[in-house]
Design an enzyme around this catalytic site. Structure first.
Site, short mmCIF file in Angstrom:
data_model
loop_
_atom_site.label_atom_id
_atom_site.label_comp_id
_atom_site.label_asym_id
_atom_site.label_seq_id
_atom_site.Cartn_x
_atom_site.Cartn_y
_atom_site.Cartn_z
CG ASP A 83 4.51 1.82 1.66
OD1 ASP A 83 5.30 1.13 0.76
OD2 ASP A 83 4.63 2.91 1.77
CD GLU A 131 7.46 -2.00 -0.53
OE1 GLU A 131 7.69 -1.99 -1.78
OE2 GLU A 131 7.33 -1.20 0.22
CG ASP A 133 3.11 6.61 2.10
OD1 ASP A 133 3.91 6.29 1.27
OD2 ASP A 133 3.36 7.60 2.93
#
Length: 407
Positions: A196, A280, A361
């Site tokens: 992340d 991501e 997170d």
């Protein structure tokens, strides 16, 4: 797989003058080719072929007083400059037709002697070589001192000499690596992670590891501000302004080099320790239009993901990108209940369904890993990156032994 290895060059005064001539001649030939194409387009005539341009702009031009100085540099440099012009037009037309992937390529523009980056390319026909003493012997330039920061895995077929905005010289080699040898250097492991991205921490891993953000630009802002202020106070066209501009360029180059080195070291560590990596697929260009633009650019997420991509392909790892609209920060990684959006200042939250207290997170990194399908098997993920071209910047392989220098 093709990779690019860059090494610092230290030419003497005579060699710097010879390189300046080579840069200038290559630039003139490129501009002449663009001008010839533009003149043909305006006149409604068919574009001249590469052979016609080579004969007109190089062979015949050398016999005229106006372009006689083209003979002072290697003919290979001039031919490669024409090839660059041809490649620029091919990319432009392919972009117009929609057959070229990536951002739309514009029409070729004239090069300037004030461009921040100058380059010339020598192929095997130029008969360049690496001497027994480790110097790079270039035609009509001579043996140039090289700082060999690593060894070349194989003998390269061409070399590109680059001068950047900071006045530094580099030799860039493109080599083909052996996938069998690369995979042997990193045996398979049974571990996978999700990542992340963040600003307070550069990355948070699904195993709980938090990697602090170095913030290279933020730490150098004071020095950059002073250098930029000195540049603005210098008279345009003066030598002092050139010196001040060089000082600003060197300060920015120092920041970029530090960030690139951080990316390479971290990506090599992640690739060596994990068989599967999930990230991501963020829209960095869109995020860079927000009030957090400077911090996002300073982190360099897009560059880091690109580095992970080609290293994953090189060493037989799996890199999975999940959609940017996946609610990783809103979903409880324990029970899977979606708890709704939360403002950025909320760093911890409690799931209303199961009561688990989450670090925002860390919870998102676990959800990234689950969404990518890496939670069960690191080796069984169905997604692998496609073909990756030779990277423009220096490749990161500092932590692995290589063979003898291909000299």
């Amino acid at each position: 797989m093709q990779l690019r290895y860059s090494f610092r060059l230290y030419p003497n005064a005579v060699q710097r003058a010879a390189l300046a001539r080579a840069f200038g001649c290559a630039r003139v030939v490129f501009n002449d080719a663009v001008r010839a194409r533009e003149d043909a387009r305006k006149a409604g005539d068919p574009f001249p072929t590469a052979g016609e341009l080579s004969r007109t702009l190089i062979t015949q031009a050398k016999r005229t007083p106006k372009r006689a100085w083209l003979s002072e540099v290697s003919a290979v440099v001039l031919q490669q400059s024409l090839r660059d012009a041809e490649a620029s037009y091919r990319n432009f037309f392919a972009s117009l037709k929609g057959t070229r992937k990536g951002p739309r390529a514009g029409a070729p523009k004239f090069k300037s002697r004030k461009d921040t980056r100058q380059s010339v390319r020598f192929t095997a026909n130029a008969r360049w070589k690496i001497t027994d003493t480790g110097r790079l012997d270039l035609p009509k330039i001579g043996p140039v001192k090289v700082k060999w920061s690593r060894t070349l895995p194989v003998t390269p077929s061409s070399v590109t000499v680059i001068k950047d905005a900071a006045g530094r010289y580099f030799a860039s080699f493109v080599v083909d690596t052996d996938p069998v040898i690369d995979h042997a250097r990193m045996p398979e492991v049974d571990r996978s992670i999700g990542i992340d991205w963040g600003l307070t921490h550069f990355a948070v891993l699904s195993d709980g590891t938090k990697i602090d953000s170095p913030r290279f630009l933020r730490r150098a802002e004071k020095k950059l501000k002073k250098a930029q202020k000195d540049l603005c106070r210098k008279q345009k066209g003066s030598k002092n302004r050139d010196k001040a501009r060089l000082k600003v360029a060197r300060a920015h180059a120092k920041v970029a080099d530090a960030r690139r080195e951080f990316h390479h070291q971290l990506s090599t560590r992640l690739i060596s320790e994990n068989q599967g990596i999930a990230v991501e697929d963020l829209s960095v260009a869109g995020l860079a239009r927000t009030r957090l633009a400077k911090s996002i650019r300073d982190a360099g997420w897009a560059s880091f993901i690109s580095t992970l991509e080609y290293k994953a392909q090189r060493y037989g790892r799996t890199l999975v990108k999940i959609g940017r609209f996946e609610p990783t920060s809103q979903t409880c990684s324990t029970c899977g209940v979606k708890d709704g959006p939360k403002p950025l200042h909320v760093r911890e939250w409690t799931c209303r369904a199961c009561g688990t207290v989450h670090d925002r997170d860390h919870n998102a990194a676990i959800n990234v890993k689950v969404a990518a399908g890496l939670a069960v098997s690191a080796c069984g993920a169905p997604v692998r990156p496609g073909a990756i071209p030779a990277q423009r910047e220096e490749t990161g392989s500092h932590g692995f032994p290589t063979g003898k220098l291909a000299a």
